[in-house]
Design a protein around this motif. Structure first.
Motif, short mmCIF file in Angstrom:
data_model
loop_
_atom_site.label_atom_id
_atom_site.label_comp_id
_atom_site.label_asym_id
_atom_site.label_seq_id
_atom_site.Cartn_x
_atom_site.Cartn_y
_atom_site.Cartn_z
N THR A 17 0.84 -1.21 0.00
CA THR A 17 0.00 0.00 0.00
C THR A 17 0.87 1.25 0.00
O THR A 17 0.35 2.37 -0.07
CB THR A 17 -0.93 0.03 1.23
N GLY A 18 2.18 1.06 0.07
CA GLY A 18 3.10 2.19 0.08
C GLY A 18 3.09 2.93 -1.25
O GLY A 18 2.97 2.33 -2.31
N THR A 19 3.21 4.24 -1.19
CA THR A 19 3.19 5.08 -2.39
C THR A 19 4.48 5.88 -2.51
O THR A 19 5.29 5.94 -1.58
CB THR A 19 2.02 6.07 -2.35
N TYR A 20 4.64 6.50 -3.64
CA TYR A 20 5.79 7.37 -3.91
C TYR A 20 5.88 8.47 -2.85
O TYR A 20 6.96 8.78 -2.33
CB TYR A 20 5.62 7.98 -5.30
N GLU A 21 4.74 9.06 -2.49
CA GLU A 21 4.71 10.13 -1.49
C GLU A 21 5.09 9.61 -0.10
O GLU A 21 5.84 10.26 0.64
CB GLU A 21 3.32 10.78 -1.44
N LYS A 22 4.59 8.42 0.26
CA LYS A 22 4.93 7.83 1.56
C LYS A 22 6.41 7.49 1.61
O LYS A 22 7.04 7.57 2.67
CB LYS A 22 4.08 6.58 1.80
N GLN A 23 6.95 7.11 0.48
CA GLN A 23 8.37 6.80 0.38
C GLN A 23 9.21 8.05 0.71
O GLN A 23 10.18 7.98 1.46
CB GLN A 23 8.67 6.29 -1.03
N GLN A 24 8.81 9.18 0.14
CA GLN A 24 9.48 10.45 0.42
C GLN A 24 9.44 10.76 1.91
O GLN A 24 10.46 11.11 2.52
CB GLN A 24 8.81 11.59 -0.35
N ALA A 47 12.58 11.09 4.58
CA ALA A 47 12.80 12.41 5.17
C ALA A 47 12.71 12.38 6.69
O ALA A 47 13.48 13.05 7.39
CB ALA A 47 11.79 13.41 4.61
N LYS A 48 11.77 11.58 7.22
CA LYS A 48 11.57 11.51 8.67
C LYS A 48 12.54 10.57 9.36
O LYS A 48 12.61 10.53 10.59
CB LYS A 48 10.13 11.06 8.97
N GLY A 49 13.28 9.80 8.56
CA GLY A 49 14.19 8.83 9.16
C GLY A 49 13.52 7.53 9.54
O GLY A 49 14.08 6.72 10.27
N ASP A 50 12.28 7.31 9.06
CA ASP A 50 11.59 6.05 9.33
C ASP A 50 12.09 4.93 8.43
O ASP A 50 11.81 3.75 8.67
CB ASP A 50 10.08 6.22 9.13
N ALA A 51 12.79 5.29 7.35
CA ALA A 51 13.38 4.30 6.44
C ALA A 51 14.84 4.67 6.21
O ALA A 51 15.20 5.86 6.17
CB ALA A 51 12.63 4.28 5.12
N ALA A 52 15.68 3.67 6.09
CA ALA A 52 17.10 3.91 5.86
C ALA A 52 17.42 4.11 4.39
O ALA A 52 18.29 4.91 4.04
CB ALA A 52 17.93 2.74 6.39
N MET A 53 16.70 3.40 3.51
CA MET A 53 17.02 3.44 2.09
C MET A 53 15.77 3.34 1.23
O MET A 53 14.77 2.75 1.64
CB MET A 53 17.95 2.27 1.72
N PRO A 103 15.07 16.07 -4.71
CA PRO A 103 14.41 17.34 -4.40
C PRO A 103 13.08 17.16 -3.69
O PRO A 103 12.70 17.99 -2.85
CB PRO A 103 14.22 17.99 -5.78
N GLU A 104 12.36 16.07 -4.00
CA GLU A 104 11.06 15.83 -3.37
C GLU A 104 11.24 15.52 -1.88
O GLU A 104 10.42 15.93 -1.05
CB GLU A 104 10.34 14.67 -4.08
N VAL A 105 12.29 14.77 -1.55
CA VAL A 105 12.56 14.46 -0.14
C VAL A 105 12.93 15.73 0.61
O VAL A 105 12.49 15.97 1.75
CB VAL A 105 13.69 13.42 -0.01
N LEU A 106 13.74 16.57 -0.01
CA LEU A 106 14.19 17.80 0.64
C LEU A 106 13.05 18.81 0.80
O LEU A 106 13.15 19.71 1.64
CB LEU A 106 15.35 18.41 -0.14
N LYS A 107 11.99 18.67 0.03
CA LYS A 107 10.81 19.50 0.26
C LYS A 107 10.14 19.10 1.58
O LYS A 107 9.56 19.93 2.27
CB LYS A 107 9.80 19.33 -0.89
N GLN A 108 10.24 17.81 1.91
CA GLN A 108 9.68 17.32 3.17
C GLN A 108 10.52 17.82 4.35
O GLN A 108 9.97 18.23 5.37
CB GLN A 108 9.67 15.78 3.17
#
Length: 252
Positions: free
Chosen positions: A76-83, A87-93, A102-107
């Motif tokens: 159920t994960g999406t491109y936006e959830k991936q970002q 960004a939040k540090g909930d995922a390592a990679m 750039p999308e991550v850095l917007k977060q």
């Protein structure tokens, strides 16, 4: 892309496009290991299962899935959830293209994001670099001269410089350099480009049209543990061979 996090990999399987970024990375490894691999595939001289690096990469995915390295909301994960997760540090990679940074850095503008290519047995490092986007003017366009003016405008050095400064990335122009404005991850990608550790992008090099829906379905089965890596490779071969026949490509 990498950062400190709780989940080793955030793999957004709901969005087929994000899933296929892994495929692009794999194809970069293949082209780096054997620059002739696309010519061989295009002539149907070899099959995908005949490429050891290709088989090994999908065995690696199978292993990651079995060990629970992927996010719990894998399907159920999406491109936006991936970002957000990176960004939040909930995922390592995450496995993504350079456009993702750039999308991550917007977060989170202060997120510390780095880059590394997919691991492989030989330790060879190469990434797939896609060609420039092509823009066409319709033969029967009602306003061909105005369309040409627009293309002249957006390809003007000043405009291209401005666009790259707003979203710093790998410049396709020899006389435009925005590397000093790039995020750290993109500087690391630029180093690969500068040192020649790049390979032809599969979508630019392979003559067989991508069977998108069938490919995403096969990926999903692999991630879900419904098929093995070897079975995935067989499916991959079959769906591309089917597409080649539909497209009436010589030699298939």
């Amino acid at each position: 892309m990498k950062a400190a996090g709780k989940t080793p990999f955030y793999f957004a399987a709901k969005d087929g496009w994000t899933m296929l970024q892994h495929r692009n990375a794999v194809n970069g490894i293949l082209g780096g290991a054997d620059p002739q691999v696309w010519d061989k595939l295009n002539k149907n001289e070899i099959q995908w299962k005949d490429i050891p690096d290709f088989v090994e990469q999908y065995k690696q995915v199978e292993d990651w899935a079995k060990k629970g390295y992927f996010n719990k909301d894998l399907f159920t994960g999406t491109y936006e959830k991936q970002q957000q997760a990176l960004a939040k540090g909930d995922a390592a990679m995450v496995i993504q293209g350079g456009f993702f940074v750039p999308e991550v850095l917007k977060q989170d503008p202060n997120a510390q994001i780095g880059f590394f290519p997919l691991p492989n047995k030989d330790g060879e490092e190469s990434i797939a670099l896609s060609g420039g986007t092509q823009v066409f003017i319709a033969k029967n366009s009602k306003h061909p001269e105005e369309a040409k003016d627009l293309l002249r405008f957006i390809t003007d050095k000043e405009q291209a410089q401005s666009a790259l400064e707003q979203a710093p990335g790998i410049s396709p122009f020899k006389d435009i350099d925005v590397s000093d404005k790039m995020p750290e991850a993109m500087k690391e990608v630029q180093t690969f480009v500068n040192t020649g550790k790049i390979a032809r992008h599969g979508d630019d090099a392979y003559v067989v049209p991508m069977p998108y829906d069938d490919l995403v379905a096969a990926y999903t089965e692999l991630l879900a543990g419904k098929i093995t890596a070897d079975e995935f490779v067989e499916k991959h071969q079959d769906i591309y061979a089917k597409n080649a026949k539909i497209a009436k490509i010589p030699g298939f």
